[in-house]
Scaffold this motif. Structure first.
Motif, PDB file in Angstrom:
ATOM      1  N   ASP A   1       0.340  -1.177   0.148  1.00  0.00           N
ATOM      2  CA  ASP A   1       0.060  -0.090   0.187  1.00  0.00           C
ATOM      3  C   ASP A   1       0.538   1.249  -0.544  1.00  0.00           C
ATOM      4  O   ASP A   1       0.365   2.444  -0.663  1.00  0.00           O
ATOM      5  N   LEU A   2       2.394   1.412   0.890  1.00  0.00           N
ATOM      6  CA  LEU A   2       2.868   2.345   0.998  1.00  0.00           C
ATOM      7  C   LEU A   2       4.578   1.864   0.208  1.00  0.00           C
ATOM      8  O   LEU A   2       4.698   0.899   1.517  1.00  0.00           O
ATOM      9  N   VAL A   3       4.824   2.649  -0.224  1.00  0.00           N
ATOM     10  CA  VAL A   3       6.140   1.782  -1.065  1.00  0.00           C
ATOM     11  C   VAL A   3       7.100   2.665  -0.881  1.00  0.00           C
ATOM     12  O   VAL A   3       7.068   4.296  -1.394  1.00  0.00           O
ATOM     13  N   TYR A   4       8.129   3.487  -0.113  1.00  0.00           N
ATOM     14  CA  TYR A   4       8.986   4.336   0.406  1.00  0.00           C
ATOM     15  C   TYR A   4      10.603   3.179  -0.514  1.00  0.00           C
ATOM     16  O   TYR A   4      10.636   2.651  -0.090  1.00  0.00           O
ATOM     17  N   ALA A   5      11.290   4.527  -1.271  1.00  0.00           N
ATOM     18  CA  ALA A   5      12.184   3.974  -1.668  1.00  0.00           C
ATOM     19  C   ALA A   5      13.268   5.405  -0.844  1.00  0.00           C
ATOM     20  O   ALA A   5      13.279   6.434  -1.814  1.00  0.00           O
ATOM     21  N   ALA A   6      14.717   4.343  -1.095  1.00  0.00           N
ATOM     22  CA  ALA A   6      16.191   5.341  -1.571  1.00  0.00           C
ATOM     23  C   ALA A   6      16.152   5.420  -2.714  1.00  0.00           C
ATOM     24  O   ALA A   6      16.162   4.732  -4.173  1.00  0.00           O
ATOM     25  N   PRO A   7      16.605   6.914  -2.993  1.00  0.00           N
ATOM     26  CA  PRO A   7      17.497   7.012  -4.525  1.00  0.00           C
ATOM     27  C   PRO A   7      18.177   6.061  -5.117  1.00  0.00           C
ATOM     28  O   PRO A   7      17.989   6.555  -6.321  1.00  0.00           O
ATOM     29  N   ASP A   8      18.550   5.380  -4.528  1.00  0.00           N
ATOM     30  CA  ASP A   8      19.239   4.823  -5.451  1.00  0.00           C
ATOM     31  C   ASP A   8      18.213   2.910  -5.499  1.00  0.00           C
ATOM     32  O   ASP A   8      19.121   2.307  -6.205  1.00  0.00           O
ATOM     33  N   ALA A   9      17.617   2.736  -5.417  1.00  0.00           N
ATOM     34  CA  ALA A   9      16.480   2.015  -5.773  1.00  0.00           C
ATOM     35  C   ALA A   9      16.256   1.507  -7.509  1.00  0.00           C
ATOM     36  O   ALA A   9      16.582   2.754  -8.007  1.00  0.00           O
ATOM     37  N   ARG A  10      15.769   0.414  -7.127  1.00  0.00           N
ATOM     38  CA  ARG A  10      16.510  -0.133  -9.144  1.00  0.00           C
ATOM     39  C   ARG A  10      15.090  -1.009  -9.186  1.00  0.00           C
ATOM     40  O   ARG A  10      15.486  -2.272  -8.750  1.00  0.00           O
ATOM     41  N   PHE A  11      14.441  -1.287 -10.025  1.00  0.00           N
ATOM     42  CA  PHE A  11      13.678  -2.073 -10.685  1.00  0.00           C
ATOM     43  C   PHE A  11      13.373  -2.620 -11.478  1.00  0.00           C
ATOM     44  O   PHE A  11      13.433  -1.888 -12.656  1.00  0.00           O
ATOM     45  N   VAL A  12      13.394  -3.950 -11.409  1.00  0.00           N
ATOM     46  CA  VAL A  12      14.149  -4.324 -12.685  1.00  0.00           C
ATOM     47  C   VAL A  12      12.948  -5.706 -12.889  1.00  0.00           C
ATOM     48  O   VAL A  12      12.593  -6.649 -11.735  1.00  0.00           O
TER      49      VAL A  12
END
Length: 256
Positions: free
Chosen positions: A113-124
């Motif tokens: 429901d809530l997704v918090y990401a660091a600036p280096d997050a990388r989704f593949v």
């Protein structure tokens, strides 16, 4: 809690942290089982308002542990059990994502429901590259969340999406400095516990909508996933991955 999963409980939140940093938190069958058990416990307890999923180390989750996945006696049974559990979970889920989020490391986020990401997050989501198809309902949820064009780039080409693009596309709730990420996610998860529970649950059900189409898609993906896992393409892709070389796929003649 279980091998590869660190459990913490505070402020009405069960925190499940992927704890296999030397393998970038790649998931094994045992880890899937433990995550599923954690969700079941949270669902059954009236004093638990939310679940927080995070990862230790410099990566959130590198997806399936390929060697474990290929050698396991059930060939993904635990993974599909977790997918169904998170898709049908009846309380809010918060995620804190840093570094790589590969395969199920990304697809599970469509159910959060809530997704918090660091600036280096990388989704593949490199499923096609491995000769298989998407899972966790991502073939339905990715286009709905990201728009068809962005979803196609990720699912057909296997192109990664960085934190800024994920934020703009709607996969991420907010980008948070890495050194504040976990504390921020914990605070948001705890805040959910201060809300009137019945209104919170009803609102979440309205937002999520009828799960029938999602469940049907997860079942269809699962059937095709198992079929493609047995294909020559998948065998070559996984072998190449383990041998750290580029795969070579054979194309049939047009009239074959």
């Amino acid at each position: 809690m279980g091998e590869g999963i660190e459990r913490r409980e505070a402020d009405g939140v069960i925190e499940l942290r992927l704890d296999r940093p030397d393998k970038k938190n790649a998931l094994t069958g045992a880890m899937y089982r433990t995550l599923t058990e954690g969700l079941a416990e949270a669902s059954s307890r009236a004093d638990i308002a939310a679940v927080l999923i995070a990862g230790n180390g410099d990566a959130f989750c590198a997806g399936n542990d390929i060697a474990n996945f290929l050698s396991g006696p059930d060939r993904g049974t635990e993974a599909f059990g977790f997918i169904k559990a998170i898709a049908l979970f009846d309380k809010p889920i918060v995620a804190a994502v840093q570094g790589l989020a590969v395969g199920v490391g990304t697809t599970m986020l469509f159910h959060c429901d809530l997704v918090y990401a660091a600036p280096d997050a990388r989704f593949v989501m490199p499923f096609v590259n491995l000769g298989i198809v998407p899972e966790a309902g991502s073939s339905l949820l990715a286009p709905a969340t990201l728009g068809y064009a962005k979803a196609a780039a990720m699912l057909l080409l296997g192109e990664p999406m960085g934190a800024d693009a994920a934020d703009k596309a709607g996969l991420v709730t907010a980008i948070v400095p890495a050194d504040q990420l976990l504390a921020h996610a914990r605070a948001k998860a705890a805040a959910l516990g201060t809300k009137p529970p019945q209104a919170l649950a009803a609102t979440r059900r309205l937002i999520k909508g009828d799960p029938a189409a999602l469940v049907a898609r997860i079942e269809e993906e699962g059937r095709l996933f198992r079929e493609t896992m047995l294909s020559a393409e998948a065998k070559e892709a996984f072998t190449a991955f383990l041998e750290k070389r580029a795969p070579v796929f054979q194309r049939k003649p047009e009239n074959a």
